[in-house]
Design a protein around this motif. Structure first.
Motif, PDB file in Angstrom:
ATOM      1  N   LEU A  65       1.186  -1.415   0.113  1.00 29.05           N
ATOM      2  CA  LEU A  65       0.133   0.019  -0.355  1.00 29.05           C
ATOM      3  C   LEU A  65       1.038   1.010  -0.029  1.00 29.05           C
ATOM      4  N   LEU A 119      -4.592  -7.295   4.938  1.00 25.43           N
ATOM      5  CA  LEU A 119      -5.093  -7.062   3.199  1.00 25.43           C
ATOM      6  C   LEU A 119      -4.303  -6.887   1.952  1.00 25.43           C
ATOM      7  N   ARG A 120      -4.627  -6.778   0.485  1.00 29.86           N
ATOM      8  CA  ARG A 120      -3.308  -7.325  -0.531  1.00 29.86           C
ATOM      9  C   ARG A 120      -3.790  -5.914  -1.117  1.00 29.86           C
ATOM     10  N   HIS A 121      -2.927  -5.265  -1.632  1.00 31.45           N
ATOM     11  CA  HIS A 121      -3.489  -3.823  -2.317  1.00 31.45           C
ATOM     12  C   HIS A 121      -3.192  -3.740  -4.609  1.00 31.45           C
ATOM     13  N   SER A 180      -8.333  -2.571  -1.979  1.00 32.51           N
ATOM     14  CA  SER A 180      -7.717  -3.037  -0.960  1.00 32.51           C
ATOM     15  C   SER A 180      -8.383  -4.552  -0.681  1.00 32.51           C
ATOM     16  N   LYS A 182      -9.110  -8.709   0.665  1.00 36.43           N
ATOM     17  CA  LYS A 182      -8.999  -9.819   1.752  1.00 36.43           C
ATOM     18  C   LYS A 182      -9.133 -11.230   1.327  1.00 36.43           C
TER      19      LYS A 182
END
Length: 236
Positions: A65, A119-121, A180, A182
């Motif tokens: 992020l 979380l991944r972004h 974002s 998850k």
């Protein structure tokens, strides 16, 4: 955008949740507005050069992020190759087509950095492709071979990766949205017992994604896809 992203996640979409979507607000910064104006000017220029539209497409770029916020605020600062040498198609900014196959989409999304909240972004960008040049795997090419080309690609018939040379990274790429998401481990069948056994594999992908190279991740996903086809064709 949410539907498109979840569709791209394929068999992992059942446990993927879109947590946030932030649009690049050009009105909050003179520099951001200037980069948008630059992108529009180059779009027109490339269109005039090739005698048609500029071939503008959507593509994904994944990172932490913090890195994505830096790109939105200040632009790309240089080449950051996420792939090992055997997977690169030239030296530049590599983005994944928004229309790529499920295998490639999952590979891109699950190869991103997980933050402290799990979380991944990913960054959805508009990209000026113009006339594309095929660059082979493992190439260290860093600019086009001829002025007739504008960007490079992995394969004309299956354009999954777009490589924008660093000299054009802030004129041919416009960062549009940060998404974002998850992957929910709590939907693991061992905990709830409600999912089919074959859905165990997505949890495996999520757990090993930070420990495998992108090429290994891609091979893992492709192997599972082959397994799925084989199971469906077995006699009852």
């Amino acid at each position: 955008m949410k539907k498109g992203f979840l569709k791209g996640m394929g068999f992992m979409g059942h446990a993927t949740t879109l947590m946030a979507l932030h649009k690049n607000n050009v009105s909050c910064s003179f520099a951001r507005q200037a980069r948008l104006d630059c992108f529009r000017i180059f779009s027109k220029a490339v269109g005039i050069k090739i005698g048609s539209d500029a071939n503008v497409k959507y593509a994904w770029y994944g990172d932490s992020l913090d890195e994505l916020m830096e790109i939105v605020s200040f632009g790309f600062s240089g080449c950051k190759n996420h792939d090992d040498g055997h997977e690169s198609h030239g030296v530049g900014i590599c983005l994944f087509s928004a229309n790529s196959s499920i295998d490639s989409f999952i590979h891109n999304a699950m190869s991103t950095v997980v933050d402290e909240h799990g979380l991944r972004h990913v960054l959805l960008c508009k990209v000026i492709l113009g006339n594309v040049e095929v660059v082979p795997v493992g190439s260290i090419q860093s600019q086009f071979n001829s002025n007739q080309y504008d960007t490079s690609v992995n394969d004309i018939s299956d354009m999954r990766r777009h490589i924008i040379w660093t000299s054009f990274m802030n004129s041919h790429i416009y960062p549009n949205y940060i998404l974002s998401f998850k992957y929910n481990y709590m939907k693991d069948p061992h905990i709830y017992g409600a999912l089919k056994p074959q859905l165990l594999f997505p949890n495996l992908v999520a757990r090993v994604s930070n420990h495998l190279k992108p090429s290994q991740m891609c091979m893992l996903v492709k192997s599972y896809r082959v397994y799925q086809v084989a199971v469906r064709t077995l006699p009852p």
